[in-house]
Design a protein around this motif. Structure first.
Motif: not given
Lengths: 471, 313, 269
Positions: C54-56, C96-97, C99-100, C102-104, C236, C240
């Protein structure tokens, strides 16, 4: 006085070069003849509309967005400049999307504030590290432009998710050629009828790598109750591909399959006309019944291509819009050819103060609004309307942005009072695949109400055929 | 082609055919109800049986009054086989496949629906009923004509043909079965005699009262009617004719798809039986039994076609 | 520590289902604190499982059953060798960077109460601050099963004052992100010496600490993950990172049974 597409600006009212042949033609028409032609055009629309409008007469009104028979004309030179600007913009926005879904260099470099991307609802974490074919996210884009002077074009909005309206561009041309073939013999008008072929070629060019057959393409629609269903079936029909709904597709271990009379057949490219969040209940909204379970998983693995890519809405978000000039410079190393409209973000205290002080001069929009609703046009609003809107902005500043009121150019239009200038905008349609394909012209929307700056069809807007003259 | 598309095309054609058959049945029923000495209620009951609507009608009605039956078969929105529902469903199927059918087909479907949906029971006087029946038949003929004149001879055509002729075969078989005893040779021997109103009605309900005389001339016997409607290859609503068309459509499909399915075998068996049989043989084994088996085989074929061509996967 | 895991998930349908599709995140990650000796994911009815990421960066398996079936059984099993790294997760390939993280998300959207919880903590270096956060959450939210569900948000769980490991993790994540600390949700298994208190299927968090990298915090147990923790996936939030996300058509009357066996084993000589 607004810049007029036909007469330019000022008192001389000399006809601009691209409109010369048109002016002669118009001079030869009495107002009765123009009215008759307008009626003919409507009759034609009813007929061709019925060819595709899936609706019976009682519902056909929906299709009949008013059509004005005086085309909007752009010279070859004007178009070349616009095309270069659009091409630059579309490439930069795609590079931006590739970046933010991979290493996020532009955020690391601080050129775009990280939180407006990371916390943005249009940014899809699911898309991280997906490698779409050719690195393209937005293959089909409609860039909304307005003009204020001879050489002043501004971008209002980049529609990078699922721009609609291209069927009107094609039908408008069809109708115009039926109506006024003599006009076409006096002008060398660049054709647009190749668009469905080019759309197909674009979709084929982004099929998964290594296919040993011609790619199988489908148009995925939410169904006949969708307001753009006419366009979905129109495009599928003109491309000669199947128009499918979610339950016509099924994921197996091989890939995404289409249920045909001869059993399951693998699909390579899905031109979807449904929103990201409904695409696949396994990846996005679990309650979606118009999506295909497993579509996204096969997409991630490169077994099917989704066009436009999920998450491509991040590039036309209004909060990102203000950074597009920086985005273009960052990825192309050159300044932006097309200008953005100066924008104040009410979430910033300084901007908010300015906006509240200048409300009567500004256009104020909701960040997430569309269709010309939830918007204030200061100069044409009453004091009471302005004060009512002020209260809304003060209550929730982050929801609003403001822009100066642009004096959109006008174009001669057949009205009840004869031919009169009306404000117009322009939406060129761009295709990006193995190469960029730009339909010459696009869709011109016209505000039919005198003095109105709102071109949206939901609020009294109509459309015009749009010509690009060849040299 | 999508399985859903084939399904919609099949049912579009089937419902248009059903609307037409319904109009014929109504026309005949209406005519019989006007004749003296006939038991009107019993006649309407037979009509409802032929239409396959008897049980659902009885569930919601107490009597077999002419107007009530007519309204049920024409306008009732809760009766899926009413003309109203047939035309509405046919149009809905066609609309869902707007890009698969021709403009002429769409306009005839849409026109039929718009015209019929404007008429409602309360504004159709009893003496206007025959004209309404005629218009329904005209509309159906217009649709068939548009289809035959404009459609490509590919799978689109074959699936609409299958819908049309499976429905027609079913209809003809039902009409025969409801009154099969009128047609039995022994009926005449035991002095039942030739009930001319009865068999004329039967012929009318398949638009064959004139052609029948041409084919059998003066020497006709009531059992000739059964021969005409079952075995005669010239009669376009006979079971034999329907199956010749069905077989052709299925062969077209297997050729263009390069694949034989179990449907071809089943339809082939049914067609060769219709070719081989004669009426004495059918009477000997039982006309009713023959028709009952035919109706059930016919619906089995429809089911197998849906399965073989993935209508509802 | 060498840990043997057998994780069975059984879906049964009273009326057969016509189609099922599932995305599984049931494969342990490999990093300095965790080696996978052997591992497999199987399904019944037998169907090819497509492995992906997956993306992570989590390993996924995608399975579909496109024929009538009365149920599905998924078995993830194998042996993992763990080591105690004081919670530090090093040697994982990060895709994954930062900063991602930190997404709520809807499940971890902080509200005033969560912000207040974070702000009430004494200002300190990041590691002690995270420990204080973990302690505060444990104090405020009692471990009680059956009160919250998979859709319960961090804010709801904090307000309820009761919840399970998922809720502790979500509150931790919401507060950490609100304070600008990248944080992520982790799924896994927990080996307990006392089998009567087995919470074999488990969830905790990881927070980013400059200089150390990702550090795990098991707020439900008030510890940093030890060699008793087997780490599967991270993302996240619980949605996810879900170990199983599936759908089916037809198949009324679904019932679900999950059985997890986590045991210690001695390495073969």
């Amino acid at each position: 006085m607004a810049f007029d597409e036909m007469h330019g600006r000022g008192r001389s009212r000399r006809c601009r070069t691209p409109y010369r042949a048109m002016a002669t033609w118009l001079d030869g028409q009495t107002s009765e003849q123009l009215t008759t032609r307008r009626q003919q055009a409507e009759a034609l629309f009813h007929r061709t509309g019925i060819t595709f409008a899936v609706y019976g007469t009682e519902e056909a009104e929906e299709r009949l967005i008013p059509f004005d028979i005086i085309p909007r004309v752009l010279s070859a030179a004007e178009w070349r400049r616009l095309a270069a600007g659009i091409e630059q913009r579309v490439r930069a926005l795609n590079a931006f999307m590739y970046d933010i879904y991979h290493r996020q260099e532009i955020l690391r470099a601080g050129r775009v504030p990280a939180d407006i991307v990371i916390q943005n609802a249009a940014f899809l974490p699911e898309m991280l590290n997906v490698d779409p074919p050719r690195g393209i996210y937005s293959h089909i884009i409609g860039v909304d432009l307005v003009r204020t002077a001879e050489n002043e074009f501004f971008v209002l909005e980049d529609n990078t998710r699922t721009p609609s309206g291209v069927s009107y561009m094609l039908e408008n041309r069809e109708t115009m050629m039926h109506m006024a073939p003599d006009l076409f013999s006096r002008n060398r008008v660049a054709p647009v009828e190749q668009y469905p072929e080019e759309l197909r070629a674009t979709l084929e060019s982004v099929a998964p790598a290594g296919l040993d057959r011609d790619p199988v393409i489908v148009v995925l629609t939410p169904g006949e109750h969708n307001s753009a269903y006419f366009e979905h079936s129109f495009l599928a029909d003109r491309m000669g591909v199947e128009l499918v709904e979610a339950h016509d597709l099924v994921s197996t271990e091989t890939g995404v399959m289409m249920k045909t009379t001869q059993g399951l057949r693998q699909v390579d490219v899905v031109y979807r006309r449904i929103d990201d969040s409904f695409l696949d209940p396994l990846a996005f909204r679990p309650d979606s019944v118009i999506g295909v379970p497993g579509l996204f998983e096969h997409y991630r693995a490169g077994r099917v291509t989704i066009v436009n890519a999920p998450g491509s809405g991040i590039a036309d978000d209004k909060s990102i819009y203000t950074y597009v000039p920086e985005i273009i410079e960052f990825y192309t190393g050159r300044p932006s050819i097309l200008k953005n409209v100066l924008t104040w973000r009410c979430r910033r205290p300084d901007d908010l103060a300015y906006v509240l002080e200048h409300l009567p001069e500004l256009v104020v929009k909701e960040v997430h609004g569309s269709g010309g609703y939830g918007m204030l046009i200061g100069p044409t609003s009453s004091r009471a309307q302005i004060e009512a809107f002020r209260a809304k902005v003060v209550a929730d500043p982050a929801r609003y942005i403001a822009q100066p009121t642009l004096e959109l150019s006008t174009c001669p239009t057949v009205t009840d009072e004869g031919v009169a200038p009306r404000h117009v905008d322009l939406r060129p349609f761009v295709l990006l695949g193995d190469r960029m394909r730009l339909a010459p012209g696009g869709l011109t929307r016209v505000a039919l109400k005198k003095g109105s700056l709102v071109v949206n069809s939901s609020q009294g807007g109509g459309t015009k055929d749009t010509w690009v003259l060849e040299d | 082609m999508l399985g859903r598309t084939a399904n919609d095309l099949f049912w579009m054609a089937r419902y248009m055919e059903r609307a037409e058959n319904m109009a014929r049945l109504l026309e005949v029923g209406h005519r019989l109800s006007l004749l003296p000495h006939e038991d009107g209620g019993q006649e309407w009951r037979s009509t409802l049986q032929s239409a396959g609507c008897e049980a659902s009608y009885i569930a919601s009605h107490d009597t077999f009054e002419t107007r009530e039956v007519v309204d049920y078969l024409l306008f009732d929105k809760s009766n899926p086989s009413s003309v109203y529902c047939c035309l509405s469903t046919a149009r809905r199927n066609g609309r869902a496949q707007r890009t698969a059918i021709t403009r002429e087909m769409w306009e005839s479907l849409n026109g039929a629906w718009i015209e019929f949906s404007r008429s409602a029971s309360e504004n159709v006087a009893s003496d206007a009923l025959p004209a309404l029946f005629d218009r329904i038949r005209d509309r159906s003929a217009l649709f068939r004509g548009a289809l035959l004149n404009t459609i490509l001879r590919n799978d689109t055509f074959y699936f609409t043909q299958l819908g049309t002729f499976l429905e027609r075969a079913d209809n003809t078989a039902r009409i025969l079965d409801v009154k099969y005893y009128v047609l039995l040779p022994q009926n005449e021997l035991v002095g039942g005699g030739l009930d001319s109103a009865q068999w004329a009605a039967m012929l009318r309900s398949v638009s064959a009262h004139r052609s029948f005389r041409w084919v059998y001339r003066d020497a006709f016997k009531p059992w000739h009617i059964a021969d005409f409607l079952i075995l005669n290859p010239q009669m376009p609503r006979s079971l034999h004719s329907c199956y010749a068309e069905i077989m052709q459509a299925l062969s077209g499909l297997s050729q263009s798809y390069g694949l034989e399915t179990s449907c071809q075998a089943l339809a082939g068996t049914m067609l060769s039986r219709l070719k081989m049989l004669d009426m004495p043989g059918i009477f000997q084994a039982g006309l009713h039994e023959f028709l009952r088996d035919f109706i059930s085989d016919n619906s089995r074929l429809a089911y197998e076609i849906a399965a073989a061509y993935h209508f509802n996967d | 520590m060498r840990i043997v895991v057998e994780h069975r998930t059984r879906y049964r349908y009273e009326a057969p289902a016509a189609y099922s599709a599932q995305l599984l995140r049931l494969t342990p990650a490999v990093f300095d604190g965790q080696k996978v000796i052997d591992w497999k994911v199987d399904s019944q009815p037998a169907t090819p499982l497509r492995e992906g990421r997956d993306g992570f960066g989590n390993i996924t398996h995608f399975l579909t059953v496109n024929r009538p079936h009365e149920g599905i059984e998924i078995v993830a099993s194998g042996t993992v060798e763990t080591a105690d790294t004081a919670g530090v997760v090093a040697g994982l390939s990060e895709v994954v960077p930062l900063a991602v993280y930190l997404r709520h998300t809807p499940l971890t959207e902080p509200d005033a109460a969560i912000s207040a919880l974070a702000e009430a903590l004494p200002a300190s270096e990041r590691v002690p601050w995270l420990h204080a956060l973990m302690a505060a959450i444990r104090e405020r939210v009692a471990y009680v099963t059956g009160v919250t569900g998979t859709e319960t948000t961090a804010a709801q769980a904090l307000a309820a004052g009761q919840g399970v490991c998922q809720d502790h993790a979500h509150i931790f994540i919401a507060a950490a992100r609100q304070a600008g600390v990248p944080a992520r949700y982790v799924t896994g298994y927990l080996f307990l010496d006392d089998p009567d208190h087995a919470v074999a299927h488990h969830a905790w968090t990881e927070a980013w600490v400059a200089g150390l990298g990702w550090v795990g915090f098991d707020a439900a147990n008030g510890v940093c993950p030890t060699e008793h923790h087997v780490r599967l996936a991270a993302a996240l939030d619980a949605r996810y990172a879900a170990p199983i996300r599936g759908m089916h058509r037809g198949g009324a009357g679904e019932s679900l049974a999950v059985e997890v066996k986590v045991q210690q084993t001695t390495p073969q000589q």
